[in-house]
Scaffold this active site. Sequence first.
Site, PDB file in Angstrom:
ATOM      1  N   ASP A 143      -5.634  -3.619  -2.005  1.00 56.52           N
ATOM      2  CA  ASP A 143      -6.881  -3.604  -2.252  1.00 56.52           C
ATOM      3  C   ASP A 143      -7.261  -3.968  -3.908  1.00 56.52           C
ATOM      4  O   ASP A 143      -8.066  -5.107  -4.091  1.00 56.52           O
ATOM      5  CB  ASP A 143      -7.522  -2.278  -2.078  1.00 56.52           C
ATOM      6  CG  ASP A 143      -7.001  -1.178  -2.423  1.00 56.52           C
ATOM      7  OD1 ASP A 143      -5.798  -1.272  -2.827  1.00 56.52           O
ATOM      8  OD2 ASP A 143      -7.413   0.056  -2.217  1.00 56.52           O
ATOM      9  N   LYS A 191       0.835  -1.183  -0.014  1.00 52.07           N
ATOM     10  CA  LYS A 191      -0.006   0.052  -0.007  1.00 52.07           C
ATOM     11  C   LYS A 191       0.929   1.221   0.238  1.00 52.07           C
ATOM     12  O   LYS A 191       0.824   2.417   0.737  1.00 52.07           O
ATOM     13  CB  LYS A 191      -0.964  -0.157   1.062  1.00 52.07           C
ATOM     14  CG  LYS A 191      -2.181   1.036   1.303  1.00 52.07           C
ATOM     15  CD  LYS A 191      -3.014   0.708   0.157  1.00 52.07           C
ATOM     16  CE  LYS A 191      -4.428   1.862   0.423  1.00 52.07           C
ATOM     17  NZ  LYS A 191      -5.191   1.420  -0.774  1.00 52.07           N
TER      18      LYS A 191
END
Length: 362
Positions: free
Chosen positions: A226, A192
């Site tokens: 994600d 991330k």
Amino acid sequence: MTRHSVVLIPGDGIGPETSHAMQEVVSASGAQIDWVMAKAGAACIDEYGTPLPEETIEAIKEYHVAIKGPVTTPVGTGFRSVNVALRKTLDLYVNLRPVISIPGAGGRYDDVDLVVVRENTEDLYAGIEFEEGSEEALELISFISRMGKGDIRKDSGISIKPISVTATRDIVDFAFDYAVKHGRAKVTAVHKANIMKHSDGLFLREARSVAEGYDGRIAFDDRIIDAFCMNMVMDPSQFDVIVFPNLYGDIASDLAAGLVGGLGIAPGANIGRECAVFEAVHGSAPDIAGKNLANPTAEILSAAMMLDHLGEDAAAERIRAAIRAVYAKGETLTGDIRRAEGHAAPPASCTDFTAAVVRELA
């Protein structure tokens, strides 16, 4: 054939049943294993004052290879997870989880063949935490405010997320080396970094640096966590070897197992420079312990990984082929699999399933 000494930790709950099944299958495969019995789990606390006795750790250090059944983490006792303790004590910095479709196992896909490589020692699982309201937490909150890094509510608990150059390069190197040794085509780093620029950003930077050292022999790409999860669910065939920081790898490995039938068929290993501990990744299922209902597939496939590690590749592949044959026939499957596949016939017991695998090895 070479004889090998391996530490066996049966664990608790369904662990003794699945471990016994695994021993029968390993014996039928022709591998020559001398089992060194050791203890771990909640039942050890009264005798040793800990769920992980020092003599168990010393046995693994002596013999270098162990396999364990599931172990219950005592709730509310102050003892940390046996799995976490083993990883930290033995510096088992790699969590390795191959995820492969087994026809007949109730998976959502029939063509999954990927490997999760998870860093095991850092990230939010490093255990560096500060309790809400504690002097240490308030001091840290004040320090962060003084540094101009933001204001944290004073009623917050805080966890620290360390990600180092050293550990990142070690885990990404392992992923690339694994890809080379096993004929894999691509490594994907998951992160991330768009948000956590100094932790996940470091992970991505160092992963790219390691990838450059392989001169294009193995393809490399990266995904934001994600987006990765969405892409995994939509089309897992686009992934091959996937390398993660600790927390993302923990979550994603269970997600991947769900695509092929669940944790009941998911093998795993924790590997360091000196020692390796192989294990089924599911829980101890105390509600069915002693009822001969457990599915030993994950423990058996973990033993196949162990045999690969020991250089007994032929025996390992024989075990995997026998498992695939039993699932393909669909006649002797445990209740968790029969429910997933919609079978009406009574489920097989743990011993019946094991006997079917052994017959395939005969």
